[in-house]
Design a protein around this motif. Structure first.
Motif, short mmCIF file in Angstrom:
data_model
loop_
_atom_site.label_atom_id
_atom_site.label_comp_id
_atom_site.label_asym_id
_atom_site.label_seq_id
_atom_site.Cartn_x
_atom_site.Cartn_y
_atom_site.Cartn_z
N ALA A 108 0.84 -1.21 0.00
CA ALA A 108 0.00 0.00 0.00
C ALA A 108 0.87 1.26 0.00
O ALA A 108 0.59 2.22 -0.73
N ALA A 109 1.94 1.24 0.81
CA ALA A 109 2.87 2.39 0.82
C ALA A 109 3.49 2.59 -0.55
O ALA A 109 3.56 3.71 -1.06
N PHE A 110 3.93 1.49 -1.16
CA PHE A 110 4.55 1.56 -2.48
C PHE A 110 3.56 2.13 -3.51
O PHE A 110 3.92 2.97 -4.34
N ALA A 111 2.31 1.68 -3.45
CA ALA A 111 1.28 2.15 -4.39
C ALA A 111 1.03 3.65 -4.23
O ALA A 111 0.81 4.36 -5.21
N LEU A 112 1.08 4.16 -2.99
CA LEU A 112 0.89 5.60 -2.76
C LEU A 112 2.11 6.40 -3.23
O LEU A 112 1.97 7.52 -3.72
N PHE A 113 3.29 5.82 -3.06
CA PHE A 113 4.51 6.54 -3.45
C PHE A 113 4.70 6.61 -4.96
O PHE A 113 5.33 7.54 -5.46
N LEU A 114 4.17 5.63 -5.69
CA LEU A 114 4.39 5.57 -7.13
C LEU A 114 3.93 6.85 -7.86
O LEU A 114 4.73 7.45 -8.59
N PRO A 115 2.69 7.32 -7.66
CA PRO A 115 2.30 8.56 -8.36
C PRO A 115 3.09 9.77 -7.88
O PRO A 115 3.31 10.72 -8.64
N LEU A 116 3.55 9.75 -6.63
CA LEU A 116 4.36 10.87 -6.13
C LEU A 116 5.69 10.92 -6.86
O LEU A 116 6.17 11.99 -7.26
N ALA A 117 6.33 9.75 -7.02
CA ALA A 117 7.61 9.69 -7.73
C ALA A 117 7.44 10.09 -9.19
O ALA A 117 8.27 10.82 -9.74
N LEU A 118 6.36 9.62 -9.82
CA LEU A 118 6.15 9.91 -11.24
C LEU A 118 5.87 11.38 -11.51
O LEU A 118 6.12 11.88 -12.61
N ALA A 176 -3.41 20.98 -7.84
CA ALA A 176 -3.66 19.54 -7.71
C ALA A 176 -2.38 18.79 -7.36
O ALA A 176 -2.43 17.76 -6.70
N TRP A 177 -1.24 19.35 -7.77
CA TRP A 177 0.05 18.70 -7.46
C TRP A 177 0.26 18.66 -5.95
O TRP A 177 0.63 17.62 -5.40
N LYS A 178 0.00 19.77 -5.31
CA LYS A 178 0.18 19.83 -3.85
C LYS A 178 -0.77 18.88 -3.14
O LYS A 178 -0.39 18.22 -2.17
N ARG A 179 -2.02 18.83 -3.61
CA ARG A 179 -3.00 17.91 -3.00
C ARG A 179 -2.55 16.46 -3.18
O ARG A 179 -2.63 15.67 -2.24
N LEU A 180 -2.10 16.12 -4.37
CA LEU A 180 -1.62 14.75 -4.61
C LEU A 180 -0.46 14.41 -3.69
O LEU A 180 -0.42 13.32 -3.11
N HIS A 181 0.46 15.33 -3.53
CA HIS A 181 1.67 15.04 -2.76
C HIS A 181 1.44 15.02 -1.26
O HIS A 181 2.35 14.66 -0.51
N ARG A 182 0.22 15.33 -0.83
CA ARG A 182 -0.11 15.12 0.59
C ARG A 182 -0.25 13.63 0.90
O ARG A 182 -0.29 13.23 2.05
#
Length: 195
Positions: free
Chosen positions: A119-129, A142-148
């Motif tokens: 689950a952690a990996f799945a959340l980190f993937l869009p952040l890294a991309l 939206a970038w800031k909201r996503l990175h929360r």
């Protein structure tokens, strides 16, 4: 020119890659002494440490605004975060290679620490991309909201560590450090809004 190189992105990435090179080198040249357990443990540790470093940048900047090195950290925070994800990806790759087949991986999904890790990996993937200038420009607010998502991802990362450790004492110490970082960040941001 030397000062510019010292503050350059390529040098930072070289420094961030050194633990990965050390892990790969030790596992390659001394596989009997440094096997799967060390490689997966060290890659996971570096992922967590760099995640904590990434999260510590904001409170450091709020506390020490006049220090130029905190501005440098703010500008390089995404690099440190992507490096954290790279070590998490290495950690995951080592795990997948060790398991050797999807059947073994799926069989372990009943374990809480495995679910927390995925689950952690799945959340980190869009952040890294999306940790690049183009994404910041295109996504705007939206970038800031996503990175929360980094906050629930961090909680899951440390739950994974606590639940998977033979002796969770070290993991709990790191949970305490992470909690302190976040308490300081929230307190400083609230104070900043009030004043």
């Amino acid at each position: 020119m030397l000062k510019a190189f010292a503050g350059s992105r390529p040098l930072l990435w070289l420094v961030l890659a050194l633990p990965g090179l050390w892990i790969a080198g030790r596992w390659t040249f001394t596989p009997d002494l440094y096997g799967y357990g060390h490689a997966i443990g060290d890659s996971g540790d570096w992922a967590a440490w760099l995640l904590m470093a990434t999260l510590a940048v904001t409170p450091l900047r709020l506390l020490l605004r006049r220090q130029s090195w905190t501005l440098w950290l703010m500008r390089r925070r995404r690099d440190i975060g992507v490096a954290s994800f790279a070590y998490a990806a290495l950690h995951t790759a080592i795990y997948l290679v060790r398991k050797g087949s999807p059947e073994f991986v799926l069989a372990e999904l009943s374990s809480g620490y495995i679910v927390a890790g995925w689950a952690a990996f799945a959340l980190f993937l869009p952040l890294a991309l999306t940790s690049n200038d183009l994404s910041v420009r295109r996504m705007k607010r939206a970038w800031k909201r996503l990175h929360r998502l980094v906050y629930p991802a961090a909680i899951l990362t440390f739950l994974h560590w606590v639940w998977s450790a033979f002796d969770p004492t070290t993991a709990w110490i790191h949970v305490g450090i992470l909690a302190a970082i976040e308490i300081v960040r929230v307190a400083l941001q609230r104070r900043q809004r009030v004043t």
